[in-house]
Design a protein around this motif. Structure first.
Motif, mmCIF file in Angstrom:
data_model
loop_
_atom_site.group_PDB
_atom_site.id
_atom_site.type_symbol
_atom_site.label_atom_id
_atom_site.label_comp_id
_atom_site.label_asym_id
_atom_site.label_seq_id
_atom_site.Cartn_x
_atom_site.Cartn_y
_atom_site.Cartn_z
ATOM 1 N N ASP A 151 12.173 118.003 43.814
ATOM 2 C CA ASP A 151 11.946 118.231 42.381
ATOM 3 C C ASP A 151 10.700 119.088 42.163
ATOM 4 O O ASP A 151 10.692 120.016 41.356
ATOM 5 N N ILE A 152 9.639 118.743 42.891
ATOM 6 C CA ILE A 152 8.376 119.478 42.745
ATOM 7 C C ILE A 152 8.539 120.910 43.234
ATOM 8 O O ILE A 152 8.105 121.868 42.581
ATOM 9 N N ASP A 153 9.175 121.076 44.385
ATOM 10 C CA ASP A 153 9.391 122.399 44.953
ATOM 11 C C ASP A 153 10.177 123.280 43.984
ATOM 12 O O ASP A 153 9.816 124.443 43.722
ATOM 13 N N ASP A 154 11.243 122.727 43.434
ATOM 14 C CA ASP A 154 12.086 123.488 42.500
ATOM 15 C C ASP A 154 11.299 123.874 41.242
ATOM 16 O O ASP A 154 11.396 125.010 40.765
ATOM 17 N N ALA A 155 10.532 122.932 40.707
ATOM 18 C CA ALA A 155 9.764 123.211 39.488
ATOM 19 C C ALA A 155 8.712 124.289 39.735
ATOM 20 O O ALA A 155 8.517 125.190 38.905
ATOM 21 N N LEU A 156 8.044 124.212 40.870
ATOM 22 C CA LEU A 156 7.038 125.227 41.199
ATOM 23 C C LEU A 156 7.681 126.608 41.309
ATOM 24 O O LEU A 156 7.124 127.608 40.837
ATOM 25 N N SER A 157 8.848 126.664 41.919
ATOM 26 C CA SER A 157 9.541 127.949 42.060
ATOM 27 C C SER A 157 9.904 128.531 40.699
ATOM 28 O O SER A 157 9.733 129.734 40.461
ATOM 29 N N VAL A 158 10.400 127.695 39.792
ATOM 30 C CA VAL A 158 10.766 128.169 38.458
ATOM 31 C C VAL A 158 9.544 128.686 37.721
ATOM 32 O O VAL A 158 9.576 129.767 37.105
#
Length: 340
Positions: A151-158
């Motif tokens: 979840d954190i990885d995806d949010a950072l990428s966005v």
């Protein structure tokens, strides 16, 4: 010494009353917080009429039948209140901060003009919201309650793809239960976030008391967020898991002490203990009377305080050397007493 940003989370503890919100600003400033944070939302955009309250919200509001929408409508602050509070914060020498919960609120905060914004835990999987927030290019606090590493990885990428650099993002470890049980805090996860993503880390706390935020600072948190209330007995969803002003002030004081105590990581005698070295350590003294020209053996000396003579660690290098004067039993040995 790194300055930890301490955020007094006023949140919705104003109960929808702008005057109570001003009093929370007063309390946050008096306690020594760097920021006082509110919550910016349009209830109709945030929840549907069918959304139920969390169990802690039902318990703390003493109304299990009320919808989440009805509760939140009472807690909204309009744009005029935001402008007033930001100006009041400037007068009180404390930074204004808020959490945006919907795209309209992002625009409101952008108009109000803030240098830092928070993404709440519930929006970490909200793609459109993250894109909108990332496009503003503001410094971001990303709260991670209920999240896993993906979840954190995806949010950072966005956020990054939308225009916010990773160096401008601080990820806050968090647990979204009010209050958080101690066994669910998992402070080590904060370090895992730092190691995996190379971001600044902080901690948003919902435990009772002040010891966990203090521990988080000792572990490297650069931001601490904690709920502040004027009175835990006030009606409302978050008061019970908040600190009262005197408690918040005690937390701030403790964190500032931890900041001082962290140091630079270099192990060496501190300025305050230099004077104690000769008092607490030992140096070589004559175990027995030693005549001039005596060749030193390992048994000639005993280590005693004070430590302003020859260190006992140097004894092996003295073996076989001559004593240059008569030494009485118990006398301290000086460097000039030994053959070079």
């Amino acid at each position: 010494m790194q300055h930890v940003l301490i955020i007094a989370e006023a949140g919705v503890n104003h109960n929808g009353d702008p005057e109570m919100a001003r009093r929370l600003v007063d309390a946050a400033a008096e306690a020594g917080a760097d920021y006082v944070k509110f919550q910016t939302f349009v209830a109709d955009q945030l929840v549907s009429p069918e959304a139920k309250k969390a169990s802690y919200q039902s318990k703390n509001t003493n109304d299990a039948t009320e919808s989440q929408l009805s509760m939140l409508k009472k807690l909204e602050l309009d744009e005029a209140a935001h402008v007033m509070l930001k100006k009041y914060c400037e007068e009180k020498k404390i930074h204004f901060l808020s959490t945006a919960f919907d795209p309209q609120s992002i625009l409101l905060l952008d108009r109000v003009g803030i240098d830092l914004v928070k993404i709440p835990s519930g929006e970490i999987t909200n793609l459109a919201f993250l894109k909108a927030m990332g496009s503003k290019g503001m410094k971001v606090l990303l709260s991670t309650g209920m999240s896993n590493m993906k979840d954190i990885d995806d949010a950072l990428s966005v956020l990054e793809n939308a225009g916010t650099e990773r160096k401008n993002i601080t990820v806050l470890h968090c647990n979204t239960e009010y209050p958080t049980p101690m066994e669910d805090v998992n402070l080590k996860a904060m370090l895992s976030i730092s190691d995996k993503f190379g971001v600044a880390i902080g901690y948003s706390d919902h435990t009772l008391g002040i010891e966990i935020p203090i521990a988080a600072v000792a572990m490297g948190a650069t931001v601490i967020e904690k709920h502040l209330t004027l009175n835990r007995e006030l009606p409302g969803p978050d008061h019970k898991a908040s600190l009262e002003p005197a408690e918040f002030k005690a937390m701030v004081k403790a964190i500032r002490n931890i900041e001082k105590a962290m140091g630079d990581g270099v192990k060496q005698p501190s300025a305050s203990e230099q004077k104690n070295i000769s008092i607490a350590r030992k140096s070589l003294h004559a175990r027995k009377s030693l005549p001039m020209n005596h060749l030193i053996t390992e048994d000639d000396f005993v280590a005693k305080r004070p430590g302003d003579g020859i260190s006992p660690m140097e004894l092996p290098s003295l073996i076989g050397k001559k004593i240059l004067r008569n030494i009485l039993e118990g006398q301290i040995i000086k460097a000039e007493d030994i053959q070079k």
